[in-house]
Design an enzyme around this catalytic site. Structure first.
Site, mmCIF file in Angstrom:
data_model
loop_
_atom_site.group_PDB
_atom_site.id
_atom_site.type_symbol
_atom_site.label_atom_id
_atom_site.label_comp_id
_atom_site.label_asym_id
_atom_site.label_seq_id
_atom_site.Cartn_x
_atom_site.Cartn_y
_atom_site.Cartn_z
ATOM 1 N N GLU A 155 0.823 -1.214 0.000
ATOM 2 C CA GLU A 155 0.000 0.000 0.000
ATOM 3 C C GLU A 155 0.856 1.263 0.000
ATOM 4 O O GLU A 155 0.549 2.216 -0.705
ATOM 5 C CB GLU A 155 -0.946 0.027 1.211
ATOM 6 C CG GLU A 155 -2.105 -0.943 1.137
ATOM 7 C CD GLU A 155 -3.206 -0.538 0.167
ATOM 8 O OE1 GLU A 155 -3.188 0.586 -0.370
ATOM 9 O OE2 GLU A 155 -4.098 -1.376 -0.057
ATOM 10 N N ASP A 182 -6.210 8.334 0.323
ATOM 11 C CA ASP A 182 -5.697 7.329 1.250
ATOM 12 C C ASP A 182 -4.492 7.921 1.969
ATOM 13 O O ASP A 182 -3.671 8.601 1.351
ATOM 14 C CB ASP A 182 -5.266 6.066 0.502
ATOM 15 C CG ASP A 182 -6.408 5.410 -0.255
ATOM 16 O OD1 ASP A 182 -7.571 5.547 0.171
ATOM 17 O OD2 ASP A 182 -6.136 4.745 -1.270
#
EC number: 3.2.1.17
Length: 158
Positions: A51, A68
């Site tokens: 990620e 994010d």
């Protein structure tokens, strides 16, 4: 012309706040500071690698205009405070980008538990795209072998 040097300075200061951890360093942190189980550690390490590349200050803008944040890339549409979302974790999104990952880990656990309530037990990590595409079908014990000594529950290689 004076605006450009100021903008560069601000950009450099923002970058200097980022901490990029190593894979085994992150695993050690999860074990020693947060007392996580080996099973949880290997899942969180895999998620964080794919990620954010273990970058505590990582951000990513999505197509739906959400963002994010942090080492676990937690989205502001539902989980952290912004004008955009619901803030289920009850924290400002900036807290997810701290070198101290306590808030990020706490919020990630909130995401995992909420996802398990919705999708079923054992499915909590599926909230992360990286888990589904990079971790779910991977042998995570093999993935963590460089960090864990054989036959031990410790991640210290001695």
């Amino acid at each position: 012309m004076r605006v450009l040097p100021l903008a560069l300075l601000v950009g450099l200061l923002a970058v200097s706040d980022a901490k990029v951890l190593g894979k085994c360093e992150f695993a050690r942190l999860l074990e020693t500071r947060y007392n996580l189980s080996r099973n949880d550690i290997k899942n969180w390490v895999c998620i964080a690698e794919f990620e954010s590349s273990f970058n505590t200050a990582a951000t990513n803008r999505n197509r739906n205009r959400s963002t994010d944040y942090g080492i676990f890339q937690i989205n502001n549409k539902y989980w952290c405070g912004s004008d955009y979302g619901k803030n289920v974790c009850g924290i400002p999104c900036s807290d997810l980008m701290s070198d101290d990952i306590t808030a990020a880990l706490r919020c990630a656990e909130t995401v995992r538990r909420a996802t398990e309530r919705y999708r079923g037990r054992g499915k909590g990590y599926t909230a992360w795209v990286a888990y589904n595409s990079k971790c779910k079908k991977r042998d995570l014990d093999q993935y963590m072998a460089e960090c864990w000594s054989r036959g031990s529950n410790s991640i210290f290689p001695f």
